[in-house]
Design an enzyme around this catalytic site. Sequence first.
Site, short mmCIF file in Angstrom:
data_model
loop_
_atom_site.label_atom_id
_atom_site.label_comp_id
_atom_site.label_asym_id
_atom_site.label_seq_id
_atom_site.Cartn_x
_atom_site.Cartn_y
_atom_site.Cartn_z
N GLU A 295 5.68 -51.20 2.66
CA GLU A 295 6.80 -50.28 2.69
C GLU A 295 7.15 -49.84 1.28
OE1 GLU A 295 8.98 -52.31 6.60
OE2 GLU A 295 10.06 -52.14 4.71
N PRO A 296 7.96 -48.80 1.12
CA PRO A 296 8.35 -48.37 -0.23
C PRO A 296 8.96 -49.49 -1.07
CG PRO A 296 8.95 -46.69 1.35
CD PRO A 296 8.46 -47.86 2.15
N GLY B 190 5.81 -54.80 -0.73
CA GLY B 190 4.35 -54.83 -0.78
C GLY B 190 3.86 -56.21 -0.40
N SER B 191 3.52 -57.00 -1.41
CA SER B 191 3.03 -58.36 -1.15
C SER B 191 4.13 -59.29 -0.65
CB SER B 191 2.41 -58.94 -2.43
OG SER B 191 1.29 -58.17 -2.83
N GLY C 221 -22.46 -45.82 -21.33
CA GLY C 221 -21.92 -44.86 -22.28
C GLY C 221 -21.40 -43.57 -21.65
N GLU D 236 -5.06 -56.19 1.24
CA GLU D 236 -5.24 -57.52 1.86
C GLU D 236 -4.67 -58.63 0.99
OE1 GLU D 236 -7.00 -58.07 5.10
OE2 GLU D 236 -6.28 -56.04 5.03
N THR E 187 -2.85 -58.82 -3.06
CA THR E 187 -3.36 -58.58 -4.41
C THR E 187 -4.06 -59.82 -4.96
OG1 THR E 187 -1.32 -59.32 -5.47
CG2 THR E 187 -1.47 -56.97 -4.89
#
Length: 416
Positions: free
Chosen positions: A141-142, A145-146, A369, A393, A395
């Site tokens: 959700e806003p 998260g975790s 490079g 899934e 962090t």
Amino acid sequence: MTISFEIPEHIKQQTDMVKMVAEHIMRPMSRELDEHEHQRPTAFAEQMWPFMRDMQKKNLERMLNGGEGKRREGPSTQYLRLMLMIEMLSWGDAGIYLCLPGGALGGAAIEAVGTPEQKAKFLQRFAEGDVPAWGAMAMTEPGAGSDTSSIQTTAVFDEATQEWVLNGEKIFCTNGSLALNESNGLVVVWATLDRSAGRAGMRTFIVAAGTPGVKVTKQEIKLGIRASDTAAIVLENARVPKDAILGSPEVQTQGGQGFKGAMATFDATRPLVAASALGIGRAALEFTKEKLAENGVEIPYGQPYHKLTAVQRDVLDMEMQLKAAHLLTLRSISMLDAKEPNNLESSMAKAKAGKVVTQLTYKAVELLGTMGYSREWLLEKWMRDAKINDLFEGTGQINTLIVARRILGYTSKELA
């Protein structure tokens, strides 16, 4: 006791077929879909649907028969097959792989904690028909998260209609639009029955496509895996049946299994995310070695470490780290197939693979490079695709915390 790492012949044959799909169908589409985000690999999904449908059908029959049925002699290899398939498809293109039709995370949640009746009712759509269907999970959700205890989406039971009423907003939902707008799919939504109960009040609910009050409001523009569908979803008085809750509706602050049951989904899916990371990492490593060899830089295996150049040592370190992640993933997968608890091992595999693929692809771009940074090659794309494996899934930091808690015997309150 001797440990064999030989892949069974029937799985090797499947993997060889998947490699042909990855090399000849997915790779040629990679750059086009990366440049045109939200353009669907429709033909690929339709081509893969019969295979995914039949695989789900067999899996559903096995679940509903209590794991019995026709099977080869010896231990189950269901998750090993899935791991190697996902690794190879991600070697082809991780974003396109995520567009595969099927239950995905939503289906995995139902498989992990659903009743036989729920499995039969909700998973059947992924095991029949000529039109692809997708599953998804809406957790983030806003403001959450975790930290799942911060989830604000609510679920209230309406006694009059015998329905659950869901309200809230979800973001970064993989396959959200494919599941709700573009197929007869479903989304498993995380919501709280009681905010004051914290994680103990969390449950997951099955929301089918066509449910009134559910709307896809946005499709994300992303760093990598651009071919995949990542959506924001709003639920406004969305009503789902009484039997659409996964787990008990009773909130128990002590000894409750509701939240633990929901989290059990990730014990099965985190090793599969690790497998996807392995596929991207292998693609980058193989390409880097190929380009170095074209420029006269070979890797002299067996030489003393101090006699190697810095570039040669870097490549050996990349191989070593990828192999370590591979073995951790195999360990976690083997425990799934043996039906052994693998909470610790799944988080170890996910944390290691996510970190390794991020560092490996970054180093690959560095070693090659300016051309490594160029969009002429897919290497820079693989570097962008890689990072998601360290994020979704759970962090890398969250999974590292889980590993520490399991090893040290701490609770989430004691080690946060």
